[in-house]
Enzyme design. Structure first.
Site, PDB file in Angstrom:
ATOM      1  N   LYS A  85       0.852  -1.187   0.000  1.00  0.00           N
ATOM      2  CA  LYS A  85       0.000   0.000   0.000  1.00  0.00           C
ATOM      3  C   LYS A  85       0.892   1.244   0.000  1.00  0.00           C
ATOM      4  O   LYS A  85       1.788   1.382   0.855  1.00  0.00           O
ATOM      5  CB  LYS A  85      -0.852  -0.036   1.264  1.00  0.00           C
ATOM      6  CG  LYS A  85      -2.259   0.450   1.088  1.00  0.00           C
ATOM      7  CD  LYS A  85      -3.054   0.129   2.340  1.00  0.00           C
ATOM      8  CE  LYS A  85      -4.369   0.859   2.321  1.00  0.00           C
ATOM      9  NZ  LYS A  85      -5.036   0.789   3.611  1.00  0.00           N
TER      10      LYS A  85
HETATM   11  O1  G3P Z   1      -8.930   1.626   4.517  1.00  0.00           O
HETATM   12  C1  G3P Z   1      -8.767   2.938   4.938  1.00  0.00           C
HETATM   13  C2  G3P Z   1      -9.315   3.109   6.292  1.00  0.00           C
HETATM   14  O2  G3P Z   1      -8.549   2.370   7.193  1.00  0.00           O
HETATM   15  C3  G3P Z   1      -9.458   4.496   6.742  1.00  0.00           C
HETATM   16  O3  G3P Z   1     -10.588   4.512   7.497  1.00  0.00           O
HETATM   17  O4  G3P Z   1     -12.178   5.320   9.146  1.00  0.00           O
HETATM   18  O5  G3P Z   1      -9.743   5.901   9.351  1.00  0.00           O
HETATM   19  O6  G3P Z   1     -11.134   6.933   7.571  1.00  0.00           O
HETATM   20  P1  G3P Z   1     -10.925   5.752   8.453  1.00  0.00           P
END
Ligand code: G3P
Length: 224
Positions: A85
C-alpha cells in the site's frame, strides 16, 4: 463486489475468516499501531497466513521514490499474498510505476479524487483505495468519487480494481456495491452490522415460540 476486512486485529480476522465472506485484508499504520504489536513484519505474516487473499500492508518510508521502492520490495517479500500500500503522491506514483515493472502488486491509497485514481491506473496499480468516509467528513460526496472512478476505469478498460475504503456504516457498503466498486473494505464492526437485522432476531424468536406450541400440542395429544 468482494468484501475485505479493514483491520490488523487477529481476533477479528479469525472470526471473519470463519464466516467465509472475507476475501482479503487491508491495514494501515494507524490500524497496526492500535494493536500495539511491536513487529510489523510478524503481524503482516500472521494475517497473510490466516487469509489467503490479498493483504495490503503500507510502506512507512515515504521520503523518496527510491526509499518507497526499497521498503515495498521488503514488505512484498513477507508473504506471496502481500500487496504493498502506497499513498498517492508524486514519489508514490514514481515508485508504483517502477514496482509494476518488477511485478510487485500495489494498492494506491489515500485517494481522494478521480484524477488521483486515473494516475494510479496509469502507473499499473493493482488497486486504488478512495477514502469514502473521510471525503464525507470533509463535506464532499465520497461515493460520487467512487462512481466516477468506476466509470472512468470501465470506459478505458483499466484493470486496476477499486477498493471503497474508509467505510463507516453498512449503507456505505450498499452504495459502494451499487456504484460498481470491485471491493469494499470494512471495519469488523460494520461487518457485524451488515449481518445483523432486528427483524431476523424477531423472526427466529417467533419461529421458536410457534414450534414450541405445536410440539407441546402434539405431545399432549400423544399422551391421551
Ligand atoms: O482503509 C482505509 C481506512 O482504514 C481508513 O478509514 O475510518 O480511518 O477513515 P478511516
Amino acid at each position: 463486489m468482494l468484501i475485505f476486512l479493514d483491520t490488523a486485529n487477529m481476533e477479528e480476522i479469525r472470526q471473519a475468516a470463519r464466516l467465509g465472506v472475507v476475501s482479503g485484508i487491508t491495514t494501515n499504520p494507524s490500524l497496526v499501531a492500535k494493536e500495539r504489536a511491536g513487529d510489523y513484519r510478524a503481524v503482516v505474516r500472521e494475517i497473510a497466513s490466516i487469509i489467503p487473499g490479498p493483504i495490503s500492508a503500507e510502506v512507512l518510508n515515504l521520503e523518496t521514490a527510491q526509499g518507497i521502492v526499497r521498503d515495498a520490495r521488503e514488505v512484498a517479500s513477507w508473504a506471496p499474498n502481500v500487496v504493498v500500500k502506497i499513498p498517492i503522491t508524486a514519489a508514490g506514483l514514481e515508485a508504483a510505476s517502477a514496482l509494476a515493472r518488477e511485478g510487485v502488486r500495489t494498492n494506491l491509497t489515500l485517494c481522494f479524487s478521480a484524477n488521483q485514481a486515473l494516475l494510479a491506473a496509469r502507473v499499473g496499480a493493482a488497486y486504488v483505495s478512495p477514502f469514502v468516509g473521510r471525503l464525507d467528513d470533509a463535506g464532499h460526496d465520497g461515493m460520487a468519487v467512487v462512481a466516477d472512478i468506476v466509470e472512468i476505469y470501465k470506459r478505458y478498460s483499466f484493470p486496476t480494481q477499486v477498493i471503497a475504503a474508509s467505510i463507516r456504516h453498512p449503507m456505505h457498503c450498499v452504495a459502494a456495491a451499487k456504484a460498481g466498486a470491485d471491493i469494499s473494505t470494512v471495519p469488523y464492526k460494520v461487518l457485524r452490522q451488515m449481518i445483523e437485522h432486528p427483524l431476523t432476531d424477531v423472526g427466529i424468536a417467533r419461529f421458536a415460540q410457534d414450534w414450541e406450541q405445536v410440539s407441546a400440542a402434539l405431545a399432549s395429544r400423544a399422551a391421551l
